[in-house]
Design an enzyme around this catalytic site. Structure first.
Site, PDB file in Angstrom:
ATOM      1  N   HIS A   1       0.825  -1.217   0.000  1.00  0.00           N
ATOM      2  CA  HIS A   1       0.000   0.000   0.000  1.00  0.00           C
ATOM      3  C   HIS A   1       0.861   1.269   0.000  1.00  0.00           C
ATOM      4  O   HIS A   1       0.792   2.094  -0.911  1.00  0.00           O
ATOM      5  CB  HIS A   1      -0.861   0.056   1.267  1.00  0.00           C
ATOM      6  CG  HIS A   1      -1.733  -1.121   1.521  1.00  0.00           C
ATOM      7  ND1 HIS A   1      -2.912  -1.327   0.856  1.00  0.00           N
ATOM      8  CD2 HIS A   1      -1.623  -2.146   2.407  1.00  0.00           C
ATOM      9  CE1 HIS A   1      -3.492  -2.421   1.314  1.00  0.00           C
ATOM     10  NE2 HIS A   1      -2.730  -2.941   2.265  1.00  0.00           N
TER      11      HIS A   1
HETATM   12  C1  BDR Z   1      -3.039   0.865   5.370  1.00  0.00           C
HETATM   13  O1  BDR Z   1      -3.235   0.424   6.708  1.00  0.00           O
HETATM   14  C2  BDR Z   1      -2.045  -0.071   7.251  1.00  0.00           C
HETATM   15  O2  BDR Z   1      -2.271  -1.322   7.790  1.00  0.00           O
HETATM   16  C3  BDR Z   1      -1.010  -0.070   6.146  1.00  0.00           C
HETATM   17  O3  BDR Z   1       0.250   0.306   6.654  1.00  0.00           O
HETATM   18  C4  BDR Z   1      -1.539   0.944   5.157  1.00  0.00           C
HETATM   19  O4  BDR Z   1      -1.086   2.246   5.459  1.00  0.00           O
HETATM   20  C5  BDR Z   1      -3.770  -0.064   4.427  1.00  0.00           C
HETATM   21  O5  BDR Z   1      -5.130  -0.062   4.703  1.00  0.00           O
END
Ligand code: BDR
Ligand code: CA
Length: 313
Positions: free
Chosen positions: A243
């Protein structure tokens, strides 16, 4: 061209860690003025510690790391140990950081930096809940026009939610903060789950990190090994979505991505859809556009960039 000045606001997390490594590996394009930790994936004490572990792994112990808000603006903190493990960086064993945490509060650092720099000089990269950035905007509204752009990982439209049926984690944790940011008038680029779920690790992509034969390469491979079990079980996907590195990749190679300028509003009231990013993707309202909402990525190009940059360490 001079490197673009950035502040990385983050709650590391394995994917945050890869994003930070990508930025620190790219000094010709990005000057990391500071890393501001926020509570999110794990509590603040751990995110502030993890940020320093990552800087040391990158061989950049002079990077300034600040601790920020330890809880959302008005709500109780929700964390994601079920994804990232107890430490937030579960997977490989890493030594405790030696480099100091800065004494200044992260929010003060964000405000002071933006006030000191020329308008349009500093880009904010948000990889976690938006509490630090919203607090800075609330405390010092004069900084909003000085921010070049806020590039954030958060939200979803077609992919809907990962922490509730309708909400993505970063926005869900602090929807009031997200509402402040989406209303602040600064240009916003949003990396929602719609795009990050296309930036998936695969066995050969992870092997490429392992084959580097360096500590950072090995760590990225082991972090993703740990992190991907969650998405494989949940979505039946081939690997883990990286992500947060999408935010940094956007700054380095925007041509890898495509999206639409749309209006995005944050749901802060409904118990059922709290934290939903209501994106007017089809332009069915007359609400003003406030964000470039990214929908697609050239995943091969994205991993080629990551591999080339992480390979520099
Ligand atoms: C986001 O939530 C966190 O768990 C990850 O680091 C990312 O920023 C994804 O939904
Ligand atoms: Ca994150």
């Amino acid at each position: 061209m001079a490197a673009r000045k950035i502040i990385i606001d983050t709650d590391p997390g394995q994917d945050d860690a890869v994003a930070i490594l990508l930025a620190l590996a790219s000094p010709a394009e990005l000057e990391v003025l500071g890393i501001t930790a926020v509570a999110g994936n794990v509590p603040l004490a751990l995110t502030a510690k993890n940020a320093r572990i990552i800087c040391e792994l990158a061989g950049k112990p002079d990077t300034k790391v600040f601790a920020g808000c330890d809880a959302p603006l008005t709500r109780k903190l929700v964390t994601a140990e079920h994804v990232h493990g107890k430490t937030g960086l579960d997977g490989p064993q890493l030594p405790a950081p030696q480099m100091p945490l800065q004494e200044q509060h992260a929010v003060d650092f964000i405000i002071d930096t933006l006030r000191a720099e020329d308008a349009g000089a500093v880009t904010l990269c948000a990889l976690g809940p938006l509490t630090n950035i919203a607090t800075a905007l609330q405390r010092a509204p004069d900084i909003a026009p000085k921010i070049a752009e806020i590039v954030l990982m958060g939200g979803a439209y077609f992919e809907v939610g990962n922490i509730t049926p309708t909400a993505e984690f970063n926005i869900y944790v602090d929807p009031e903060a997200a509402a402040v940011v989406f209303k602040c008038g600064t240009p916003l680029t949003v990396m929602p789950l719609d795009v990050t779920h296309k930036a998936l690790t695969t066995a050969p992509r992870v092997q490429a990190f392992r084959d580097m034969g360096t500590e950072p390469g090995r760590m990225v491979a082991e972090w993703t090994d740990f992190f991907e079990r969650f998405d494989k079980e949940k979505y039946g996907s081939e690997g883990a979505p990286l992500h947060d590195p999408c935010v940094i990749a956007w700054l380095l190679q925007p041509g890898l991505f495509s999206g639409r300028k749309v209006n995005v509003e944050i749901e802060t009231q409904s118990a059922l859809t709290l934290g939903m990013t209501v994106a007017d993707w089809w332009g069915v309202t007359d609400r003003a556009e406030n964000a470039l909402f990214i929908g697609d990525v050239d995943a091969e190009g994205f991993f080629a960039l990551l591999t080339e940059r992480i390979g520099r360490f």
